[in-house]
Design an enzyme around this catalytic site. Sequence first.
Site, PDB file in Angstrom:
ATOM      1  N   ASP A 448     -25.500   0.406  25.076  1.00 42.00           N
ATOM      2  CA  ASP A 448     -25.893   1.275  26.189  1.00 42.00           C
ATOM      3  C   ASP A 448     -26.243   0.449  27.421  1.00 42.00           C
ATOM      4  O   ASP A 448     -26.500  -0.762  27.333  1.00 42.00           O
ATOM      5  CB  ASP A 448     -27.106   2.104  25.742  1.00 42.00           C
ATOM      6  CG  ASP A 448     -27.214   3.433  26.461  1.00 42.00           C
ATOM      7  OD1 ASP A 448     -26.587   3.593  27.517  1.00 42.00           O
ATOM      8  OD2 ASP A 448     -27.948   4.308  25.963  1.00 42.00           O
ATOM      9  N   ASP A 511     -24.061  12.399  28.302  1.00 40.80           N
ATOM     10  CA  ASP A 511     -25.268  12.814  27.576  1.00 40.80           C
ATOM     11  C   ASP A 511     -25.326  14.331  27.442  1.00 40.80           C
ATOM     12  O   ASP A 511     -26.080  14.854  26.633  1.00 40.80           O
ATOM     13  CB  ASP A 511     -26.519  12.330  28.318  1.00 40.80           C
ATOM     14  CG  ASP A 511     -26.857  10.888  27.964  1.00 40.80           C
ATOM     15  OD1 ASP A 511     -26.337  10.387  26.945  1.00 40.80           O
ATOM     16  OD2 ASP A 511     -27.649  10.267  28.693  1.00 40.80           O
TER      17      ASP A 511
HETATM   18  C1  GLA Z   1     -28.991   7.001  26.966  1.00 40.83           C
HETATM   19  C2  GLA Z   1     -27.800   7.383  26.128  1.00 40.83           C
HETATM   20  C3  GLA Z   1     -28.233   8.373  25.071  1.00 40.83           C
HETATM   21  C4  GLA Z   1     -29.317   7.767  24.218  1.00 40.83           C
HETATM   22  C5  GLA Z   1     -30.475   7.313  25.078  1.00 40.83           C
HETATM   23  C6  GLA Z   1     -31.492   6.532  24.282  1.00 40.83           C
HETATM   24  O1  GLA Z   1     -29.435   8.067  27.727  1.00 40.83           O
HETATM   25  O2  GLA Z   1     -26.776   7.887  26.920  1.00 40.83           O
HETATM   26  O3  GLA Z   1     -27.132   8.768  24.274  1.00 40.83           O
HETATM   27  O4  GLA Z   1     -28.788   6.678  23.504  1.00 40.83           O
HETATM   28  O5  GLA Z   1     -30.038   6.490  26.152  1.00 40.83           O
HETATM   29  O6  GLA Z   1     -32.542   6.089  25.044  1.00 40.83           O
END
Ligand code: GLA
Length: 692
Positions: A448, A511
């Site tokens: 990420d 997300d």
């Molecule tokens: C980001 C990612 C999510 C999740 C969060 C965790 O927003 O896109 O899918 O992994 O971080 O903190």
Amino acid sequence: MIHHDSEHRLWVLSGPSSSYVLHLDEADRPRVLHWGPRLSPEQAASLPLRLPRPGFRPVEDPLEGSFDLISTGGLCYGQVGLQVRFADGTRDLELVFTGQRRTDRELVLAYADRHYPLAVECHYRLYGDVIERHLVLRNEGEPVTVVRADSATWVLPRLNGYRLSSVRGQWGAETRLHRTELPYGETVLTSRRGVTSHQANPWAMVDDGTAGEEYGAVYSCALAWSGSWRLTAQRLPTERVTLSAGAGHDPVTQELDTGEELVTPVCAGLYTEGGFGAASRAWHDHQLRHVLPHPGEIRPVLYNSWEATGFDVSLDGQIRLAESAARMGVELFVVDDGWFGARTHDAAGLGDWYPNPHRFPEGLGPLIDRVHELGMRFGLWVEPEMVNPDSDLYRAHPDWVIHRPHRTRTEHRNQLVLDLSRPEVGDWLYRTLDELLAKNAIDFLKWDMNRPFTEAGPDERLWLGHVHTLYDVLDRLRAAHPHVRIESCSSGGGRVDLGILRRTDQVWTSDNTDALDRLDIQHGFSQLYPARVMGAWVTDSPNPYTGREIPLDFRFHVAMAGVLAIGGALTEWSRADLDRAAELIADYKRIRPLVQHGRQYRLRPPDGELSAVQYLASDGTEAAVLVYRRARRFGHADPGIPLRALDPDARYRDVSTGEVHHGAVLLAHGLFPDLAPGDYAGALVHLVREQA
Ligand code: GLA
């Protein structure tokens, strides 16, 4: 195939159905004579080398906008793909041709400045109809400032009109397709964030304004770069159009010291006929053959714990989820944020990549073993380019973050970005992840990157160096741990591009897991990127982001259009939902070779009541059609959904109903799937061609 005609100073780069023809004029400028349908070398040699004379004396270079390498100088005042500043302040480049290197698929045209010892090479590589282009600059003189070095400038022929297709977005609403007439002047698509971005994506398509999903010529390009970038679509008043793209954004420049070389990332160009659908399929095919590291693989059905547990991660809780997931048919179980350091909320722990000793007193071993015992692979979330100020890493190395003296260290999500361009930070990053992978039987990383750069200054070392280190670490980790697969995530779809896809196996699309919003996001995503990389979770209803309630089947059918995954709080799901989910996962497994490796036809876009997408096996023997009706107005009957690319003489059997359809009827009148009467009615139709 690459052909050279020395008499006319021509190069003809041809794929199976297109050609790109370059001509070096008397001033050694590479003019694009043709980009379009395939021409034989003989046909290419008959292209006129001169423009018809305008009936008056032009005040600017009449050839402006027709060069595939355009540098400052002469009477050109438009967009410039290559701009330098020599040590004495001279800004004009005067390039002379110094030679070529050529194989069947690769061409290098070499130039050097007439006076200053700066060499410029244009590299072309053919993959079918896709042409990859990049530049190499070599400086043997005093230091040079490279103001701009676009990987490629694509020159379009004169069309009757120009329409630009691209995607716009924001967090939770990525890749919204945007199609609009290309205005005169310069339209700049860009990211100044240090990452590819949610707001724009580095590709563009241009047609003459009449192309549709299934007909018309489309000119497109895509940049393979995961940092800041700029793509300029220029329409000159003379109706010449260019698409020029490269790494970096204004005002980031690069210093090239004596003896130094600059290699730009690749920008790929593609001419296709057959509408936007054919353009997308050609891009998908290119990525499946030449970009992805393990293109032949089938991506497993994944479970991700983020929406279920947030930061509330425990060994028992994860095991309970894993047991439910395994019963449903999930093949890869991914523990998201909250497993490491002091990461019990988003303000601490980033940078401390060891299991939280309270949550996992015996390390990750017991959880990984249980997941493996359940027959699933094990995946783990990391965000290795980041640090929370409240972390051991930051306390030990506060200078490791991107920052400027006398400036605020702007925090976003309580975190700062590590400066990967510093060699010690790159070394630390590799060592930390290498150790994590060596000590734990991890099969998959969700990598990420949750915030853009701030206070980075104009120093190119940092903007470009960050991405180079990221690529280098990914490449080395893959080589050292060849069984590990990687998902690229950046707060959802903030880092999706051909550069990251060369080193990762799938991406987290957004997300936002609301199935209705996803239809639009997926439609835009599919314009360039294949379903084989598009992570799509089924989550809870009401959706935690939008509050919308959508039935389970519809949520599944939407997520089946990519790499199906589950992200819901399974321990709260009813028995009936868990059982139904298991059936739907089994359905997906039957069609996933078609979804992930077949050819995609967008049958109806998601802008009306009914939308649909078809996936066809490359040998044409099977098709899967996903149909979505969000709502039906009173009195409306669902229309038939004509399918594409079937054999009109063949018959196709619907696997679930046993009904047999004629190809010709499916092509002309279409499918009439039996959709439930209410809102959010979806269907999956799996057709298998009958033996003749
Ligand atoms: C980001 C990612 C999510 C999740 C969060 C965790 O927003 O896109 O899918 O992994 O971080 O903190």
